[in-house]
Motif scaffolding. Structure first.
Motif, PDB file in Angstrom:
ATOM      1  N   GLU A 223       0.807  -1.216   0.000  1.00 48.90           N
ATOM      2  CA  GLU A 223       0.000   0.000   0.000  1.00 48.90           C
ATOM      3  C   GLU A 223       0.848   1.278   0.000  1.00 48.90           C
ATOM      4  O   GLU A 223       0.442   2.299  -0.549  1.00 48.90           O
ATOM      5  N   ALA A 224       2.018   1.222   0.612  1.00 52.80           N
ATOM      6  CA  ALA A 224       2.801   2.448   0.800  1.00 52.80           C
ATOM      7  C   ALA A 224       3.777   2.743  -0.330  1.00 52.80           C
ATOM      8  O   ALA A 224       4.128   3.902  -0.562  1.00 52.80           O
ATOM      9  N   LEU A 225       4.228   1.701  -1.035  1.00 55.48           N
ATOM     10  CA  LEU A 225       5.286   1.900  -2.035  1.00 55.48           C
ATOM     11  C   LEU A 225       4.705   2.015  -3.431  1.00 55.48           C
ATOM     12  O   LEU A 225       3.917   1.167  -3.856  1.00 55.48           O
ATOM     13  N   PRO A 226       5.096   3.024  -4.191  1.00 54.12           N
ATOM     14  CA  PRO A 226       4.666   3.107  -5.593  1.00 54.12           C
ATOM     15  C   PRO A 226       5.366   2.038  -6.423  1.00 54.12           C
ATOM     16  O   PRO A 226       6.430   1.544  -6.051  1.00 54.12           O
TER      17      PRO A 226
ATOM     18  N   MET B  56       9.525   6.847   5.016  1.00 51.65           N
ATOM     19  CA  MET B  56       8.495   7.488   4.203  1.00 51.65           C
ATOM     20  C   MET B  56       8.374   8.979   4.477  1.00 51.65           C
ATOM     21  O   MET B  56       7.509   9.650   3.916  1.00 51.65           O
ATOM     22  N   GLY B  57       9.245   9.496   5.350  1.00 56.06           N
ATOM     23  CA  GLY B  57       9.230  10.928   5.637  1.00 56.06           C
ATOM     24  C   GLY B  57       8.124  11.369   6.563  1.00 56.06           C
ATOM     25  O   GLY B  57       7.754  12.550   6.585  1.00 56.06           O
ATOM     26  N   LEU B  58       7.597  10.432   7.364  1.00 52.75           N
ATOM     27  CA  LEU B  58       6.479  10.744   8.258  1.00 52.75           C
ATOM     28  C   LEU B  58       6.913  10.928   9.702  1.00 52.75           C
ATOM     29  O   LEU B  58       6.068  11.097  10.573  1.00 52.75           O
ATOM     30  N   LEU B  59       8.227  10.906   9.953  1.00 62.08           N
ATOM     31  CA  LEU B  59       8.702  10.933  11.331  1.00 62.08           C
ATOM     32  C   LEU B  59       9.676  12.083  11.541  1.00 62.08           C
ATOM     33  O   LEU B  59      10.883  11.949  11.297  1.00 62.08           O
ATOM     34  N   PRO B  60       9.172  13.236  11.980  1.00 61.27           N
ATOM     35  CA  PRO B  60      10.089  14.320  12.323  1.00 61.27           C
ATOM     36  C   PRO B  60      10.985  13.912  13.488  1.00 61.27           C
ATOM     37  O   PRO B  60      10.791  12.866  14.107  1.00 61.27           O
ATOM     38  N   ASP B  61      11.945  14.723  13.803  1.00 61.98           N
ATOM     39  CA  ASP B  61      12.878  14.478  14.897  1.00 61.98           C
ATOM     40  C   ASP B  61      12.113  14.215  16.189  1.00 61.98           C
ATOM     41  O   ASP B  61      11.447  15.104  16.720  1.00 61.98           O
TER      42      ASP B  61
ATOM     43  N   THR C 292       6.018  13.164  26.651  1.00 66.90           N
ATOM     44  CA  THR C 292       5.899  12.944  25.216  1.00 66.90           C
ATOM     45  C   THR C 292       4.500  12.464  24.844  1.00 66.90           C
ATOM     46  O   THR C 292       3.990  11.494  25.408  1.00 66.90           O
ATOM     47  N   THR C 293       3.868  13.125  23.874  1.00 70.23           N
ATOM     48  CA  THR C 293       2.520  12.766  23.441  1.00 70.23           C
ATOM     49  C   THR C 293       2.465  12.690  21.920  1.00 70.23           C
ATOM     50  O   THR C 293       3.323  13.210  21.213  1.00 70.23           O
ATOM     51  N   PHE C 294       1.412  12.033  21.414  1.00 70.37           N
ATOM     52  CA  PHE C 294       1.171  11.970  19.976  1.00 70.37           C
ATOM     53  C   PHE C 294      -0.331  11.952  19.741  1.00 70.37           C
ATOM     54  O   PHE C 294      -1.123  11.701  20.650  1.00 70.37           O
ATOM     55  N   ASN C 295      -0.735  12.257  18.508  1.00 70.77           N
ATOM     56  CA  ASN C 295      -2.149  12.175  18.175  1.00 70.77           C
ATOM     57  C   ASN C 295      -2.316  11.612  16.772  1.00 70.77           C
ATOM     58  O   ASN C 295      -1.356  11.515  16.008  1.00 70.77           O
ATOM     59  N   ALA C 296      -3.539  11.237  16.440  1.00 71.76           N
ATOM     60  CA  ALA C 296      -3.808  10.537  15.186  1.00 71.76           C
ATOM     61  C   ALA C 296      -3.857  11.466  13.984  1.00 71.76           C
ATOM     62  O   ALA C 296      -3.995  11.002  12.851  1.00 71.76           O
TER      63      ALA C 296
ATOM     64  N   SER D  62       0.447   6.791  11.977  1.00 78.93           N
ATOM     65  CA  SER D  62       1.115   7.616  10.972  1.00 78.93           C
ATOM     66  C   SER D  62       1.020   6.972   9.596  1.00 78.93           C
ATOM     67  O   SER D  62       0.735   7.643   8.591  1.00 78.93           O
ATOM     68  N   LEU D  63       1.266   5.662   9.519  1.00 78.00           N
ATOM     69  CA  LEU D  63       1.201   4.962   8.243  1.00 78.00           C
ATOM     70  C   LEU D  63      -0.216   4.971   7.678  1.00 78.00           C
ATOM     71  O   LEU D  63      -0.419   5.213   6.478  1.00 78.00           O
ATOM     72  N   GLU D  64      -1.198   4.721   8.512  1.00 77.76           N
ATOM     73  CA  GLU D  64      -2.583   4.704   8.045  1.00 77.76           C
ATOM     74  C   GLU D  64      -3.037   6.079   7.588  1.00 77.76           C
ATOM     75  O   GLU D  64      -3.790   6.200   6.611  1.00 77.76           O
ATOM     76  N   ARG D  65      -2.576   7.112   8.264  1.00 73.14           N
ATOM     77  CA  ARG D  65      -2.929   8.473   7.846  1.00 73.14           C
ATOM     78  C   ARG D  65      -2.355   8.770   6.460  1.00 73.14           C
ATOM     79  O   ARG D  65      -3.023   9.357   5.605  1.00 73.14           O
ATOM     80  N   HIS D  66      -1.125   8.339   6.233  1.00 77.68           N
ATOM     81  CA  HIS D  66      -0.495   8.555   4.934  1.00 77.68           C
ATOM     82  C   HIS D  66      -1.197   7.750   3.843  1.00 77.68           C
ATOM     83  O   HIS D  66      -1.423   8.251   2.732  1.00 77.68           O
ATOM     84  N   MET D  67      -1.561   6.508   4.130  1.00 72.73           N
ATOM     85  CA  MET D  67      -2.184   5.640   3.129  1.00 72.73           C
ATOM     86  C   MET D  67      -3.673   5.903   2.972  1.00 72.73           C
ATOM     87  O   MET D  67      -4.308   5.403   2.054  1.00 72.73           O
ATOM     88  N   GLU D  68      -4.235   6.660   3.933  1.00 76.83           N
ATOM     89  CA  GLU D  68      -5.658   7.008   3.926  1.00 76.83           C
ATOM     90  C   GLU D  68      -6.548   5.767   3.963  1.00 76.83           C
ATOM     91  O   GLU D  68      -7.576   5.690   3.286  1.00 76.83           O
TER      92      GLU D  68
END
Length: 247
Positions: free
Chosen positions: A103-106, A145-150, A166-170, A227-233
């Motif tokens: 799903e992620a790779l062209p 995939m460039g979805l992970l900032p520092d 440390t926190t994260f959100n969807a 993060s992956l699911e958000r990118h792949m929609e």
């Protein structure tokens, strides 16, 4: 029509016509490909058991003029997922690897680093230890995939993150300090944050000897999968299955 060859990982197959299979496979040299394996259901000499998902093989294939699908001529097994015991958890982890890559790779886009990642985590994915390579894979896929900032700094303000804040959100990439957490934020435990920092600096084999119960890194996996699911929609079916297995 020249025949090409490359090391490859089989992602999935589906039948077409009477004995043919369409095969999705990820090659080291040419990226993700989709091809037709003629008479694959009848020819043990050319394919044998090499069409199992997550088989690492040497592939021979040819691109056909004005055709989207390549002609897949032969697969020679290098490493089979069936060479080790299989249980529902390991099988679902392998399915997640395949689903993310497909799903992620062209198509036709060489990704040498991703190929090395999947080969290395497959070597570590056993019935006794499925959770560590899964955690390593999904974390590194977000990075590649460039979805992970520092992750040592807050994505919003750039301040250095401290243990326990440390926190994260969807809905956004990266990690956030308590000041910039939003109302839907989830906590990333201190152990998981430190684990992520270590995993981004070391090969997967460096963690092979550590005890790894199911709950270790569970929030880190959730962060990376979101993060992956958000990118792949789309939601990962294998991710939902893993959630049910984990309880």
């Amino acid at each position: 029509m020249a025949v090409l060859t490359s090391e490859a990982v089989v992602l999935r197959t589906w039948p077409v016509h009477e004995a043919d299979l369409v095969v999705s496979f990820f090659t080291r040299d040419y990226g993700r490909m989709t091809g037709v394996a003629k008479s694959a259901l009848k020819s043990r000499r050319r394919f044998g058991g090499a069409l199992e998902p997550m088989t690492v093989a040497r592939a021979w294939f040819a691109e056909r003029p004005k055709q989207d699908l390549v002609r897949l001529d032969q697969l020679e097994i290098i490493r089979s997922p069936l060479s080790l015991p299989v249980d529902p958890t390991r099988l679902t982890v392998l399915s997640l690897f395949a689903e993310v890559l497909e799903e992620a790779l062209p198509e036709h886009d060489p990704q040498e680093t991703v190929f090395r990642l999947i080969v290395s985590v497959l070597e570590q994915t056993t019935v006794e230890q499925p959770w560590m390579p899964l955690t390593y894979f999904v974390l590194w896929m977000t990075r590649l995939m460039g979805l992970l900032p520092d992750i040592a700094h807050c994505t919003a303000c750039g301040e250095t993150l401290e243990t326990g804040e440390t926190t994260f959100n969807a809905y956004a990439d990266g990690l956030f300090c308590r000041v910039h957490r939003n109302g839907n934020a989830s906590e990333l435990s201190a152990d998981s944050w430190q684990l992520a920092l270590k995993m981004l600096r070391a090969p997967v084999g460096a963690f092979a000897g550590e005890p790894w119960p199911r709950r270790r890194g569970q929030d880190l996996r959730r962060f990376a999968l979101q993060s992956l699911e958000r990118h792949m929609e789309r939601k990962l079916k294998s991710g939902e299955m893993l959630g049910r297995l984990a309880g």
